[in-house]
Design an enzyme around this catalytic site. Structure first.
Site, mmCIF file in Angstrom:
data_model
loop_
_atom_site.group_PDB
_atom_site.id
_atom_site.type_symbol
_atom_site.label_atom_id
_atom_site.label_comp_id
_atom_site.label_asym_id
_atom_site.label_seq_id
_atom_site.Cartn_x
_atom_site.Cartn_y
_atom_site.Cartn_z
ATOM 1 N N GLY A 1 -9.112 -12.695 -9.735
ATOM 2 C CA GLY A 1 -8.209 -13.283 -8.763
ATOM 3 C C GLY A 1 -8.975 -13.996 -7.670
ATOM 4 O O GLY A 1 -10.175 -14.282 -7.799
ATOM 5 N N LYS B 1 -9.421 -8.229 -17.832
ATOM 6 C CA LYS B 1 -8.847 -7.616 -19.032
ATOM 7 C C LYS B 1 -7.861 -8.527 -19.752
ATOM 8 O O LYS B 1 -7.449 -8.222 -20.870
ATOM 9 C CB LYS B 1 -8.181 -6.290 -18.695
ATOM 10 C CG LYS B 1 -6.910 -6.368 -17.886
ATOM 11 C CD LYS B 1 -6.335 -4.966 -17.709
ATOM 12 C CE LYS B 1 -5.041 -4.973 -16.951
ATOM 13 N NZ LYS B 1 -4.505 -3.610 -16.749
ATOM 14 N N THR C 1 -2.956 -13.078 -7.728
ATOM 15 C CA THR C 1 -3.138 -14.328 -6.992
ATOM 16 C C THR C 1 -2.259 -15.431 -7.568
ATOM 17 O O THR C 1 -1.621 -16.192 -6.837
ATOM 18 C CB THR C 1 -4.609 -14.780 -7.048
ATOM 19 O OG1 THR C 1 -5.430 -13.804 -6.418
ATOM 20 C CG2 THR C 1 -4.799 -16.125 -6.345
ATOM 21 N N GLY D 1 2.151 -18.519 0.516
ATOM 22 C CA GLY D 1 1.059 -19.285 1.088
ATOM 23 C C GLY D 1 0.018 -18.406 1.742
ATOM 24 O O GLY D 1 -0.105 -17.217 1.444
ATOM 25 N N GLU E 1 7.617 -17.387 7.960
ATOM 26 C CA GLU E 1 7.974 -16.221 7.157
ATOM 27 C C GLU E 1 8.300 -15.049 8.067
ATOM 28 O O GLU E 1 8.031 -15.088 9.275
ATOM 29 C CB GLU E 1 6.855 -15.869 6.178
ATOM 30 C CG GLU E 1 6.668 -16.920 5.100
ATOM 31 C CD GLU E 1 5.628 -16.546 4.057
ATOM 32 O OE1 GLU E 1 5.480 -17.302 3.088
ATOM 33 O OE2 GLU E 1 4.957 -15.509 4.217
ATOM 34 N N ASP F 1 -6.158 -0.394 -12.161
ATOM 35 C CA ASP F 1 -7.372 0.031 -12.865
ATOM 36 C C ASP F 1 -8.550 0.259 -11.918
ATOM 37 O O ASP F 1 -9.263 1.259 -12.018
ATOM 38 C CB ASP F 1 -7.758 -1.008 -13.928
ATOM 39 C CG ASP F 1 -6.627 -1.295 -14.888
ATOM 40 O OD1 ASP F 1 -5.903 -0.354 -15.254
ATOM 41 O OD2 ASP F 1 -6.456 -2.470 -15.263
ATOM 42 N N HIS G 1 8.775 -5.846 -1.877
ATOM 43 C CA HIS G 1 9.254 -7.155 -1.440
ATOM 44 C C HIS G 1 10.776 -7.122 -1.462
ATOM 45 O O HIS G 1 11.374 -6.711 -2.459
ATOM 46 C CB HIS G 1 8.732 -8.270 -2.350
ATOM 47 C CG HIS G 1 8.830 -9.619 -1.709
ATOM 48 N ND1 HIS G 1 10.031 -10.259 -1.513
ATOM 49 C CD2 HIS G 1 7.878 -10.443 -1.189
ATOM 50 C CE1 HIS G 1 9.819 -11.422 -0.912
ATOM 51 N NE2 HIS G 1 8.523 -11.553 -0.697
ATOM 52 N N ARG H 1 8.983 -7.068 6.285
ATOM 53 C CA ARG H 1 9.383 -6.692 4.933
ATOM 54 C C ARG H 1 9.851 -5.247 4.821
ATOM 55 O O ARG H 1 10.785 -4.950 4.077
ATOM 56 C CB ARG H 1 8.215 -6.936 3.962
ATOM 57 C CG ARG H 1 7.964 -8.393 3.703
ATOM 58 C CD ARG H 1 6.790 -8.599 2.773
ATOM 59 N NE ARG H 1 6.599 -10.021 2.504
ATOM 60 C CZ ARG H 1 5.602 -10.513 1.780
ATOM 61 N NH1 ARG H 1 4.703 -9.692 1.255
ATOM 62 N NH2 ARG H 1 5.499 -11.803 1.576
ATOM 63 N N HIS I 1 5.659 -4.478 -4.624
ATOM 64 C CA HIS I 1 4.987 -5.763 -4.451
ATOM 65 C C HIS I 1 3.507 -5.647 -4.109
ATOM 66 O O HIS I 1 2.679 -6.357 -4.680
ATOM 67 C CB HIS I 1 5.702 -6.536 -3.344
ATOM 68 C CG HIS I 1 5.187 -7.924 -3.108
ATOM 69 N ND1 HIS I 1 5.192 -8.904 -4.081
ATOM 70 C CD2 HIS I 1 4.655 -8.496 -1.993
ATOM 71 C CE1 HIS I 1 4.688 -10.020 -3.586
ATOM 72 N NE2 HIS I 1 4.336 -9.802 -2.339
ATOM 73 N N GLU J 1 -6.639 -6.968 -2.893
ATOM 74 C CA GLU J 1 -5.605 -5.944 -2.726
ATOM 75 C C GLU J 1 -6.111 -4.534 -2.974
ATOM 76 O O GLU J 1 -5.595 -3.568 -2.416
ATOM 77 C CB GLU J 1 -4.422 -6.238 -3.666
ATOM 78 C CG GLU J 1 -3.255 -5.297 -3.457
ATOM 79 C CD GLU J 1 -2.015 -5.664 -4.250
ATOM 80 O OE1 GLU J 1 -1.074 -4.856 -4.266
ATOM 81 O OE2 GLU J 1 -1.996 -6.755 -4.863
ATOM 82 N N ARG K 1 1.966 -4.773 5.361
ATOM 83 C CA ARG K 1 1.272 -6.064 5.418
ATOM 84 C C ARG K 1 2.181 -7.162 5.949
ATOM 85 O O ARG K 1 3.308 -7.314 5.508
ATOM 86 C CB ARG K 1 0.778 -6.450 4.012
ATOM 87 C CG ARG K 1 0.176 -7.852 3.960
ATOM 88 C CD ARG K 1 -0.426 -8.136 2.607
ATOM 89 N NE ARG K 1 0.543 -8.238 1.539
ATOM 90 C CZ ARG K 1 1.234 -9.343 1.231
ATOM 91 N NH1 ARG K 1 1.089 -10.440 1.968
ATOM 92 N NH2 ARG K 1 2.062 -9.347 0.213
ATOM 93 N N SER L 1 -2.292 -11.664 2.732
ATOM 94 C CA SER L 1 -3.069 -11.137 1.603
ATOM 95 C C SER L 1 -4.100 -12.140 1.090
ATOM 96 O O SER L 1 -5.259 -11.778 0.855
ATOM 97 C CB SER L 1 -2.134 -10.706 0.463
ATOM 98 O OG SER L 1 -1.265 -11.762 0.104
ATOM 99 N N LEU L 2 -3.696 -13.402 0.901
ATOM 100 C CA LEU L 2 -4.668 -14.403 0.451
ATOM 101 C C LEU L 2 -5.753 -14.595 1.498
ATOM 102 O O LEU L 2 -6.928 -14.787 1.173
ATOM 103 C CB LEU L 2 -3.966 -15.730 0.161
ATOM 104 C CG LEU L 2 -2.946 -15.747 -0.987
ATOM 105 C CD1 LEU L 2 -2.369 -17.148 -1.164
ATOM 106 C CD2 LEU L 2 -3.570 -15.265 -2.296
#
Length: 524
Positions: A12, A36, A44, A50, A116, A223, A244, A291, A352, A376, A387, A392-393
């Site tokens: 990602g 995997k 991602t 955004g 947002e 994982d 979410h 959220r 989410h 993440e 969050r 996150s990005l």
């Protein structure tokens, strides 16, 4: 046995960003990325909204972004981390732009900034409603241009290699644990390969598939978190799972289709089936509350009415402008006979994002030497109990860079560990009862969805813990006697992740952010 200088688990934004930077800095050293699935299948890719970065200094500033993050995190963010992430954001954004990433612009040429939930200013840079996919594609193009980046698709990381595999006793109290690489299952040859690395980066994403309904892709089975847990890494805040509020209800398949928070930022309003608004009962910000608040409000309304969903009303909006900003969402709704110009969009909360994970410091370092985490999977202190949308990005870019900076400082002192044993599969056989694996996976998802979802209770949590212990014992017996398969590995990882969420939920003694236990009392 395979030797590489730097091993990256996950493809990602975080993993690829680190890999590209390391490859450029050390053109004579090898960076191996294992994933995997196909290389572009990650959380991602599905990030629609955004990336939150302060760019409009006339209407926004670092203090506002920092304050919004701290409020969303409900008092549990690390203020130092929040400050550095917010302030470093513009630099990391410019790097990804310089690589070729595009973001939507207004007619005057300035960036079109979205709004947002829980943001006090317009600061969300986006590319239509496929921002994550666009950024990941940019990084992939660059990675493919670099000859010393080796991407291995369909390679399933099974376990991190530590002193445990050398016969030493490693416990949670050990202070000198070291990571030497990882064992990986080649899904084409069905052989376990040993990857020895000077440094290992865990960037394997989230845990959404531990729940029945999730916006995460099928690969998000926790994982990396499970591997880190088994290696005795420290984990924090696993009880804070963000749901979410607006996943498209009725979408067929294993992954819920996300209706981006940016749609509410664009002006869409949450309503009941009969067209009544309800969010004003829960928060003065209405449909643009954070959220955690919106998800709990929707959950409450659904339980009160008996309806399986609520609705997002876009009918009052400029539909041509809607189609320009959210073409993917518009077409997805049309495919289900939902015309957003005439029909309200049915939505319901879905798992989410996990706000916790492997505990790291400000450089992405874990308590295990030569093991870093970013994205993440990491608990950096940025998110606290919840969050903030589109952070996150940003976090992935910031901490991939910080991992890179720390590794290059010590690169000259790093070396490979020799004499690592190959994976031992002697005495195992092919599983005769695949139904056992499939049934236990379904049961784990049911347990988490029924007992450890948006609203929890002491009784539900204890029941979940008891049920998971039985499934864990069954699965471990299967693991010790059968050859490895991705299905068995994922089940084992899901059980580990579910246990961590339940255990840390039981330990949580006050309602904060995404965590709400009816037995603790009223919200703060």
């Amino acid at each position: 046995m395979q030797k590489t200088d730097f091993l990256v688990i996950g493809s990602g934004l975080a993993g690829l960003s680190f890999a590209v930077k390391m490859a450029r800095h050390f053109p004579d050293q090898q960076i191996t990325v294992i994933t995997k699935d196909s290389v572009n299948e990650s959380n991602t890719r599905y990030a629609q909204g955004g990336i939150a970065v302060v760019t409009d200094l006339l209407n926004d500033d670092f203090d506002k972004h920092k304050k919004d993050t701290l409020i969303a995190g409900d008092g549990l963010c690390d203020e130092y981390i929040v400050d550095l992430v917010v302030k470093e954001g513009p630099f990391r954004l410019q790097e990804i732009i310089d690589l070729g990433a595009e973001f939507d612009r207004s007619p005057d040429g300035s960036y079109h900034l979205g709004m947002e939930g829980a943001h006090s200013a317009r600061r969300i840079l986006h590319y239509k409603d496929v921002t994550g996919f666009k950024i990941q594609s940019t990084l992939l193009d660059e990675a493919h241009r670099l000859s010393n980046v080796h991407i291995l698709e369909h390679h399933f990381a099974v376990d991190l290699i530590t002193q445990h595999h050398l016969g030493e006793v490693v416990t949670k109290k050990s202070t000198d644990i070291k990571c030497f690489g990882a064992y990986s299952l080649d899904l084409k040859t069905h052989k376990i390969e040993t990857y020895i690395a000077k440094t290992t980066i865990l960037a394997s994403g989230g845990i959404g598939q531990v729940y029945q309904l999730t916006t995460n892709p099928a690969v998000a089975t926790g994982d990396g978190i499970a591997m880190a847990y088994r290696a005795k890494a420290l984990l924090e805040n696993m009880q804070f799972v963000q749901f979410h509020p607006t996943a498209l209800y009725g979408n067929p398949g294993e992954t819920a289709f996300l209706i981006s928070e940016a749609v509410r930022g664009f002006g869409a309003i949450l309503k009941t089936r009969n067209g009544k608004t309800f969010m004003e009962k829960y928060d003065e910000r209405g449909s643009l509350a954070s959220r955690d608040i919106v998800a709990r409000a929707i959950d409450s309304e659904m339980k009160a009415s008996g309806d399986p969903c609520v609705f997002l009303d876009c009918r009052h909006l400029d539909i041509e402008e809607f189609k320009e900003h959210f073409p993917n969402i518009y077409q997805k709704c049309l495919s289900l006979d939902i015309d957003v110009a005439k029909d309200m969009i049915p939505v319901a909360p879905a798992a989410h994002y996990v706000c916790g994970g492997v505990k790291t410091d400000e450089w992405g370092r874990t308590n295990i030497d030569n093991l870093y985490c970013c994205g993440e999977i990491a608990c950096t202190g940025l998110h606290g109990a919840n969050r903030l949308a589109s952070n996150s990005l940003l976090e992935a870019l910031i901490f991939a860079h910080r991992c890179y900076l720390d590794v290059i400082q010590k690169a000259s002192t790093l070396s490979h560990m020799e004499n690592i044993p190959e994976w031992q599969a002697a005495g195992t056989t092919q599983p005769r009862e695949w139904v056992l694996i499939n049934h236990n996976r379904t049961e784990v998802k049911n347990i988490m969805s029924d007992y450890v979802s948006i609203v929890r209770s002491n009784e539900r949590l204890q029941r979940a813990l008891n049920r998971l212990e039985i499934i864990h014992q069954e699965t471990e017996r299967l693991y010790k006697t059968t050859t490895l398969s991705p299905q068995l590995c994922e089940l084992r990882n899901l059980i580990n992740v579910a246990y961590l969420i339940v255990k840390q939920s039981i330990e949580q003694k006050e309602n904060r952010g995404t965590f709400y236990n009816v037995d603790i009392g009223a919200e703060r």
